[in-house]
Write an enzyme that holds these catalytic residues in place. Structure first.
Site, PDB file in Angstrom:
ATOM      1  N   PHE A 112      -1.088  -0.764  12.401  1.00  0.00           N
ATOM      2  CA  PHE A 112      -1.963  -0.313  11.126  1.00  0.00           C
ATOM      3  C   PHE A 112      -2.371  -1.517  10.288  1.00  0.00           C
ATOM      4  O   PHE A 112      -3.482  -1.398  10.028  1.00  0.00           O
ATOM      5  CB  PHE A 112      -1.057   0.838  10.460  1.00  0.00           C
ATOM      6  CG  PHE A 112      -2.070   1.399   9.210  1.00  0.00           C
ATOM      7  CD1 PHE A 112      -1.774   0.929   8.170  1.00  0.00           C
ATOM      8  CD2 PHE A 112      -2.888   2.343   9.443  1.00  0.00           C
ATOM      9  CE1 PHE A 112      -2.597   1.389   6.867  1.00  0.00           C
ATOM     10  CE2 PHE A 112      -3.594   2.946   8.568  1.00  0.00           C
ATOM     11  CZ  PHE A 112      -3.746   2.418   7.154  1.00  0.00           C
ATOM     12  N   ASN A 113      -1.349  -2.228   9.679  1.00  0.00           N
ATOM     13  CA  ASN A 113      -1.740  -3.177   8.636  1.00  0.00           C
ATOM     14  C   ASN A 113      -2.889  -4.001   8.959  1.00  0.00           C
ATOM     15  O   ASN A 113      -3.979  -4.462   8.389  1.00  0.00           O
ATOM     16  CB  ASN A 113      -0.579  -3.712   8.115  1.00  0.00           C
ATOM     17  CG  ASN A 113       0.121  -2.819   6.984  1.00  0.00           C
ATOM     18  OD1 ASN A 113      -0.280  -1.966   6.858  1.00  0.00           O
ATOM     19  ND2 ASN A 113       1.421  -3.370   7.146  1.00  0.00           N
ATOM     20  N   ASP A 149       0.892  -0.997   0.120  1.00  0.00           N
ATOM     21  CA  ASP A 149       0.039   0.025   0.025  1.00  0.00           C
ATOM     22  C   ASP A 149       1.085   1.099  -0.027  1.00  0.00           C
ATOM     23  O   ASP A 149       0.789   2.159   1.047  1.00  0.00           O
ATOM     24  CB  ASP A 149      -0.930  -0.227   1.390  1.00  0.00           C
ATOM     25  CG  ASP A 149      -0.277  -0.002   2.626  1.00  0.00           C
ATOM     26  OD1 ASP A 149      -0.852   0.703   3.614  1.00  0.00           O
ATOM     27  OD2 ASP A 149       1.084  -0.225   2.586  1.00  0.00           O
ATOM     28  N   ASP A 170       6.709   1.139   1.958  1.00  0.00           N
ATOM     29  CA  ASP A 170       6.348   0.179   0.757  1.00  0.00           C
ATOM     30  C   ASP A 170       7.391   0.424  -0.480  1.00  0.00           C
ATOM     31  O   ASP A 170       7.815  -0.401  -0.940  1.00  0.00           O
ATOM     32  CB  ASP A 170       4.816   0.227   0.454  1.00  0.00           C
ATOM     33  CG  ASP A 170       4.012   0.244   1.276  1.00  0.00           C
ATOM     34  OD1 ASP A 170       3.818   0.996   2.278  1.00  0.00           O
ATOM     35  OD2 ASP A 170       3.465  -0.967   1.728  1.00  0.00           O
ATOM     36  N   THR A 225       2.807  -6.029   2.814  1.00  0.00           N
ATOM     37  CA  THR A 225       3.235  -4.732   3.549  1.00  0.00           C
ATOM     38  C   THR A 225       2.503  -3.820   3.689  1.00  0.00           C
ATOM     39  O   THR A 225       2.640  -2.816   3.974  1.00  0.00           O
ATOM     40  CB  THR A 225       4.768  -4.299   2.967  1.00  0.00           C
ATOM     41  OG1 THR A 225       4.244  -3.753   1.586  1.00  0.00           O
ATOM     42  CG2 THR A 225       5.782  -5.128   2.721  1.00  0.00           C
ATOM     43  N   HIS A 230       9.779   0.124   8.311  1.00  0.00           N
ATOM     44  CA  HIS A 230       8.775  -1.194   8.576  1.00  0.00           C
ATOM     45  C   HIS A 230       9.097  -2.091   7.291  1.00  0.00           C
ATOM     46  O   HIS A 230       9.504  -3.346   7.323  1.00  0.00           O
ATOM     47  CB  HIS A 230       7.214  -0.601   8.795  1.00  0.00           C
ATOM     48  CG  HIS A 230       7.170   0.194   9.713  1.00  0.00           C
ATOM     49  ND1 HIS A 230       7.249   0.173  11.114  1.00  0.00           N
ATOM     50  CD2 HIS A 230       6.625   1.556   9.609  1.00  0.00           C
ATOM     51  CE1 HIS A 230       6.954   0.983  11.674  1.00  0.00           C
ATOM     52  NE2 HIS A 230       6.500   2.066  10.985  1.00  0.00           N
ATOM     53  N   ASP A 231       8.624  -1.667   6.291  1.00  0.00           N
ATOM     54  CA  ASP A 231       8.222  -2.851   5.188  1.00  0.00           C
ATOM     55  C   ASP A 231       9.554  -3.567   4.730  1.00  0.00           C
ATOM     56  O   ASP A 231       9.542  -4.626   4.359  1.00  0.00           O
ATOM     57  CB  ASP A 231       7.328  -2.081   4.268  1.00  0.00           C
ATOM     58  CG  ASP A 231       5.933  -1.623   4.383  1.00  0.00           C
ATOM     59  OD1 ASP A 231       5.495  -0.840   4.153  1.00  0.00           O
ATOM     60  OD2 ASP A 231       5.585  -2.252   5.703  1.00  0.00           O
ATOM     61  N   ASN A 234      -2.361   2.940   3.386  1.00  0.00           N
ATOM     62  CA  ASN A 234      -1.909   4.034   3.556  1.00  0.00           C
ATOM     63  C   ASN A 234      -2.633   5.256   3.018  1.00  0.00           C
ATOM     64  O   ASN A 234      -2.741   6.520   3.739  1.00  0.00           O
ATOM     65  CB  ASN A 234      -0.173   4.282   3.379  1.00  0.00           C
ATOM     66  CG  ASN A 234       0.698   3.507   4.332  1.00  0.00           C
ATOM     67  OD1 ASN A 234       0.454   3.325   5.472  1.00  0.00           O
ATOM     68  ND2 ASN A 234       1.513   2.743   3.790  1.00  0.00           N
TER      69      ASN A 234
HETATM   70  O1  RIB Z   1       2.295  -0.049  10.667  1.00  0.00           O
HETATM   71  C1  RIB Z   1       3.309   0.321   9.544  1.00  0.00           C
HETATM   72  C2  RIB Z   1       2.648  -0.480   8.275  1.00  0.00           C
HETATM   73  O2  RIB Z   1       1.429   0.414   8.210  1.00  0.00           O
HETATM   74  C3  RIB Z   1       3.604  -0.290   7.313  1.00  0.00           C
HETATM   75  O3  RIB Z   1       3.478  -1.323   6.290  1.00  0.00           O
HETATM   76  C4  RIB Z   1       3.301   1.022   6.520  1.00  0.00           C
HETATM   77  O4  RIB Z   1       3.453   1.296   5.336  1.00  0.00           O
HETATM   78  C5  RIB Z   1       1.590   0.938   6.946  1.00  0.00           C
HETATM   79  O5  RIB Z   1       1.209   0.217   5.768  1.00  0.00           O
HETATM   80 CA    CA Z   2       2.648  -0.610   4.126  1.00  0.00          CA
END
Ligand code: RIB
Ligand code: CA
Length: 311
Positions: free
Chosen positions: A166-167, A11, A16, A125, A240-241, A40
């Site tokens: 979040f994801n 996303d 990403d 991701t 993160h990703d 996102n």
């Molecule tokens: O919580 C972080 C994740 O949420 C990452 O993948 C960021 O890109 C969002 O998608």
């Molecule tokens: Ca992401």
């Protein structure tokens, strides 16, 4: 070296975008296709962002439009406080002349896995809606999935609620489908991604490689670092990703622990919580390899090598 064949479901999203950059030129990875999901930002925006990254980096990789809403939840959440109104604020791109593929992303995942020898890793991701929908639509793909490597969840603190990352929060039901699918899962949660903060020293290091990838990295992370500092107070944004891709390039970058993980899809307060049974209270068969530590130095070495691959 045998390349790991992957489908990257994402996303974009600043982090990403760097995961795409890292995977596309790695000698260890064969990036078959990119499927895009709302997360996102709205799907229209995340699709454009994925196309822009591929166009800018001159990547000949097909991009597929996936699901624009969660499986069950009524409302799709976005992270515009972190990624901006476009979902990829910061870099300036040339007019887009790349087009998204005609096939739906979920159908691309199904077709590609069914035709495969069972040697494809699915990397997610973003919210796991596309993968979960593919599993529900065509469970015959399950034996064809070599491994699922997902950025999501946490066994400690969330980043959207005290409980949830979040994801997984964005589509907890999809995460539930994935974590109950029975395939090998490597979970890359906030517990390790918050250890790879893109500090000023990292920005200086990556800027030394003068190429289009380093420029994109700096333009992306300048915005991402600022928003992460404003929201969380971090001295650098957690990358993160790309940790999912770094793991595929060199699995020793992560330390994982087998755990039984279940997703809270029932409660209001903790919806989207990845309840990882670290101490094995429930004595249930583990369903995931949960990341508990990361070799930070090795990770940044992988990122730098990934940028240099564009020389
Ligand atoms: O919580 C972080 C994740 O949420 C990452 O993948 C960021 O890109 C969002 O998608
Ligand atoms: Ca992401």
């Amino acid at each position: 070296m045998i390349k790991r064949k992957i489908i990257l479901d994402c996303d974009p999203g600043h982090d990403d975008a760097i995961a795409i950059m890292l995977a596309a030129k790695s000698q260890a990875i064969d990036l078959l296709g990119i499927t895009v999901v709302a997360g996102n930002q709205t799907l229209d925006k995340t699709v454009v962002n994925a196309l822009n990254v591929c166009q800018y980096l001159n990547l000949d990789i097909p991009v597929y439009r996936g699901c624009e809403n969660p499986m069950i939840r009524d409302k799709q959440i976005v992270a515009d406080d972190i990624h901006g109104d476009s979902g990829l604020d910061g870099p300036k791109f040339e007019p887009l002349n790349r087009e998204v593929e005609k096939q739906h992303g979920v159908l691309y995942i199904i077709d590609t896995l069914l035709k495969s020898e069972g040697d494809i890793t699915v990397v997610t991701t973003g919210p796991m809606t596309n993968l979960a929908m593919a599993i529900r639509l065509c469970p015959e793909i399950l034996p064809k999935i070599q491994e699922i490597v997902l950025m999501g969840g946490c066994y400690q603190l969330g980043n959207m609620t005290p409980a949830a990352e979040f994801n997984v929060l964005a589509d907890g039901d999809a995460a539930h489908v994935v974590f109950t699918c029975g395939r090998k899962i490597t979970m890359v949660g906030l517990d390790v991604t918050r250890k790879v903060l893109c500090l000023p020293s990292v920005m200086e290091r990556m800027a030394k490689t003068q190429n289009k990838a380093s420029k994109l990295f700096i333009d992306l992370m300048t915005f991402f670092n600022k928003s992460q500092n404003e929201v969380f107070g971090w001295a650098g944004g957690p990358l993160h990703d790309p940790v999912t891709i770094a793991y595929l390039i060199d699995p020793s970058v992560l330390t994982t622990k087998e755990m039984f993980t279940q997703i809270d899809i029932r409660s209001e307060q903790s919806y989207g919580r990845t309840n990882c049974d670290y101490f094995n209270y429930f004595k249930k068969k583990p369903n995931s390899n949960v990341s508990i530590d990361i070799d930070v130095e090795k990770f940044w070495d992988i990122i730098e090598e990934g940028i240099k691959a564009y020389n």
